[in-house]
Scaffold this motif. Structure first.
Motif, PDB file in Angstrom:
ATOM      1  N   PRO A 112       0.817  -1.217   0.000  1.00 44.36           N
ATOM      2  CA  PRO A 112       0.000   0.000   0.000  1.00 44.36           C
ATOM      3  C   PRO A 112       0.853   1.272   0.000  1.00 44.36           C
ATOM      4  O   PRO A 112       1.804   1.385   0.781  1.00 44.36           O
ATOM      5  CB  PRO A 112      -0.801  -0.124   1.305  1.00 44.36           C
ATOM      6  N   ASP A 150      -2.610  -2.051   5.000  1.00 43.99           N
ATOM      7  CA  ASP A 150      -1.649  -1.339   5.840  1.00 43.99           C
ATOM      8  C   ASP A 150      -2.118  -1.229   7.288  1.00 43.99           C
ATOM      9  O   ASP A 150      -1.348  -0.833   8.164  1.00 43.99           O
ATOM     10  CB  ASP A 150      -1.392   0.065   5.264  1.00 43.99           C
ATOM     11  N   THR A 151      -3.376  -1.561   7.527  1.00 42.00           N
ATOM     12  CA  THR A 151      -3.914  -1.488   8.890  1.00 42.00           C
ATOM     13  C   THR A 151      -3.998  -2.864   9.545  1.00 42.00           C
ATOM     14  O   THR A 151      -4.419  -2.989  10.687  1.00 42.00           O
ATOM     15  CB  THR A 151      -5.326  -0.858   8.878  1.00 42.00           C
ATOM     16  N   GLN A 154       6.620   5.419  -1.787  1.00 42.30           N
ATOM     17  CA  GLN A 154       6.264   6.243  -2.941  1.00 42.30           C
ATOM     18  C   GLN A 154       7.521   6.808  -3.612  1.00 42.30           C
ATOM     19  O   GLN A 154       7.592   6.920  -4.843  1.00 42.30           O
ATOM     20  CB  GLN A 154       5.348   7.390  -2.494  1.00 42.30           C
ATOM     21  N   TYR A 183      -0.965  -2.583  -3.572  1.00 42.69           N
ATOM     22  CA  TYR A 183      -1.952  -3.353  -2.819  1.00 42.69           C
ATOM     23  C   TYR A 183      -2.936  -2.402  -2.144  1.00 42.69           C
ATOM     24  O   TYR A 183      -2.636  -1.228  -1.896  1.00 42.69           O
ATOM     25  CB  TYR A 183      -1.248  -4.211  -1.771  1.00 42.69           C
ATOM     26  N   ALA A 184      -4.120  -2.898  -1.842  1.00 41.63           N
ATOM     27  CA  ALA A 184      -5.169  -2.069  -1.231  1.00 41.63           C
ATOM     28  C   ALA A 184      -4.703  -1.446   0.080  1.00 41.63           C
ATOM     29  O   ALA A 184      -4.012  -2.095   0.880  1.00 41.63           O
ATOM     30  CB  ALA A 184      -6.419  -2.911  -0.992  1.00 41.63           C
ATOM     31  N   ASP A 185      -5.084  -0.180   0.306  1.00 44.31           N
ATOM     32  CA  ASP A 185      -4.670   0.559   1.507  1.00 44.31           C
ATOM     33  C   ASP A 185      -5.055  -0.158   2.798  1.00 44.31           C
ATOM     34  O   ASP A 185      -4.365  -0.037   3.813  1.00 44.31           O
ATOM     35  CB  ASP A 185      -5.289   1.961   1.511  1.00 44.31           C
ATOM     36  N   GLU A 186      -6.158  -0.893   2.766  1.00 37.65           N
ATOM     37  CA  GLU A 186      -6.633  -1.564   3.986  1.00 37.65           C
ATOM     38  C   GLU A 186      -5.579  -2.528   4.557  1.00 37.65           C
ATOM     39  O   GLU A 186      -5.513  -2.749   5.761  1.00 37.65           O
ATOM     40  CB  GLU A 186      -7.916  -2.358   3.701  1.00 37.65           C
ATOM     41  N   THR A 216       0.329   4.299   1.079  1.00 43.40           N
ATOM     42  CA  THR A 216      -0.391   5.244   1.934  1.00 43.40           C
ATOM     43  C   THR A 216       0.511   6.415   2.306  1.00 43.40           C
ATOM     44  O   THR A 216       1.735   6.347   2.167  1.00 43.40           O
ATOM     45  CB  THR A 216      -0.882   4.539   3.212  1.00 43.40           C
ATOM     46  N   GLN A 268       3.424   5.824   4.578  1.00 40.03           N
ATOM     47  CA  GLN A 268       4.483   4.985   4.014  1.00 40.03           C
ATOM     48  C   GLN A 268       5.086   5.689   2.796  1.00 40.03           C
ATOM     49  O   GLN A 268       5.327   5.080   1.758  1.00 40.03           O
ATOM     50  CB  GLN A 268       3.904   3.614   3.609  1.00 40.03           C
ATOM     51  N   HIS A 269       5.333   6.995   2.959  1.00 38.72           N
ATOM     52  CA  HIS A 269       5.764   7.789   1.804  1.00 38.72           C
ATOM     53  C   HIS A 269       7.124   7.377   1.264  1.00 38.72           C
ATOM     54  O   HIS A 269       7.458   7.685   0.126  1.00 38.72           O
ATOM     55  CB  HIS A 269       5.773   9.277   2.158  1.00 38.72           C
TER      56      HIS A 269
END
Length: 369
Positions: free
Chosen positions: A191, A229-230, A200, A224-227, A193, A196-197
């Motif tokens: 992800p 990361d939680t 990027q 991958y989907a942002d979810e 997000t 998690q820059h």
């Protein structure tokens, strides 16, 4: 002539009109207890007037006897962080220090709770194995306890750092594929997000090189989907992400000839997904990773990857902490010289068997199952 009697905390308490416990907490800066500005002023002024000094040796004794370093680590499921810890522990062991690992599991609440504990635990130094999520709090803590961050340097924070410019690995990966003749490529990542820059930045470096070649529209970025990361990462989380994203690419029928993965674990997942669908590596598809983990050279097909000297970063971070601790011992409290250490490594490409010249003869399957 009799020597002047040394002032005690009881004398300061009497002079300030407060309890001895209050004097102890104010002068020892116990931040978990709140006092009014007037109380703090009364105590500090009384201490100065009487020439009272904290029994420094006794205050530091518990820390010395423990010789404890704390490492904040986001996960232990990726060999990258295990390699960092090996580097840290190698130096710590040589100097008789113990290492306690706070595995935050990429959970903000867990990380915050560990941070709150640090003033009570009183380690002699703290190493962050990634960018801290609570930068300002960590910066404040670094004024009391030596802190080193291993990751991307954040110039707005005055914290010691062992760093890598995360665009550079992405640039090396892109240049390698371009030099081989790849024009249609994919970049897969966990992800991307906001917190998690650093991920990027690696993607940005990769895209920059393709943009320079006039091929920015030929790169597919799949994250991958942002979810995810939680969710607490499992032992194969990043491998599974690489596997799933590669299967998606194949199912969608994109005419790519190479896949670049944000890290080696994702690259291993990508390779297994390709092999499962009878793709030859690198004959039909090249794969490139990053981190040069131990497994990258032991895999059935050696992984082309980017080396950025992970264990050495851990060693250097521990060395910086030990220098700061020695500085505190040498100088009186408040007189330590101000210094910010910044070590940055230049990554290099390690070419192995997973990357090669593109083959344009592979027919894409229209019915992926």
């Amino acid at each position: 002539m009799a020597s002047k009697k040394k002032a005690t905390s009881m004398d300061v308490a009497r002079e300030a009109g407060v309890s001895q416990a209050t004097v102890s907490m104010v002068l020892n800066k116990k931040y978990n207890v709140t006092f009014s500005k007037d109380t703090i002023r009364q105590v500090t002024e009384a201490a100065e007037k009487l020439g009272y000094q904290l029994p420094r040796q006794r205050v530091r004794k518990s820390g010395k006897s423990r010789k404890l370093l704390v490492v904040f680590c986001p996960t232990l499921t990726n060999p990258y962080y295990v390699m960092l810890l090996q580097g840290i522990e190698a130096v710590a062991k040589d100097y008789g220090y113990g290492v306690f690992v706070c595995n935050t599991q990429r959970d903000l609440k867990i990380e915050e709770n560990y941070l709150r504990m640090m003033r009570e635990v009183q380690p002699l130094g703290i190493i962050y194995a990634c960018n801290p999520s609570f930068g300002k709090q960590v910066e404040e803590l670094s004024r009391e306890i030596p802190v080193v961050v291993i990751s991307n340097r954040e110039d707005e924070f005055e914290i010691d750092a062992v760093a890598i410019n995360n665009r550079k690995p992405g640039i090396l990966m892109a240049r390698h594929l371009l030099e081989l003749g790849h024009r249609e490529v994919a970049f897969i990542a966990p992800p991307l997000t906001a917190r998690q820059h650093q991920r990027q930045k690696r993607v940005e470096g990769f895209l920059m090189e393709f943009e320079k070649a006039g091929l920015s529209d030929r790169v597919i970025v799949k994250a991958y989907a942002d979810e995810a990361d939680t969710v607490i990462p499992g032992i194969e989380s990043e491998y599974r992400m690489g596997y799933d994203l590669t299967r998606e690419l194949l199912k969608e029928g994109h005419p790519v000839t190479a896949i670049a993965a944000l890290n080696d674990m994702m690259a291993f997942g990508a390779m297994d997904a390709l092999i499962e669908k009878k793709y030859r590596i690198p004959g039909d598809m090249s794969v490139v990773g990053c981190d040069n983990t131990l497994f990258s050279r032991f895999h059935t097909i050696g992984l082309t990857t980017v080396e950025h000297f992970v264990p050495q970063k851990g060693r250097d971070a521990c060395d910086i902490i030990l220098k700061k601790i020695e500085s505190q011992k040498t100088y009186r409290n408040g007189d330590e010289p101000t210094s910010i250490f910044h070590i940055e490594y230049e990554p290099k490409l390690i070419v192995r068997g997973s990357s090669g010249y593109p083959s344009f003869g592979r027919k894409r399957k229209s019915n992926f199952k």
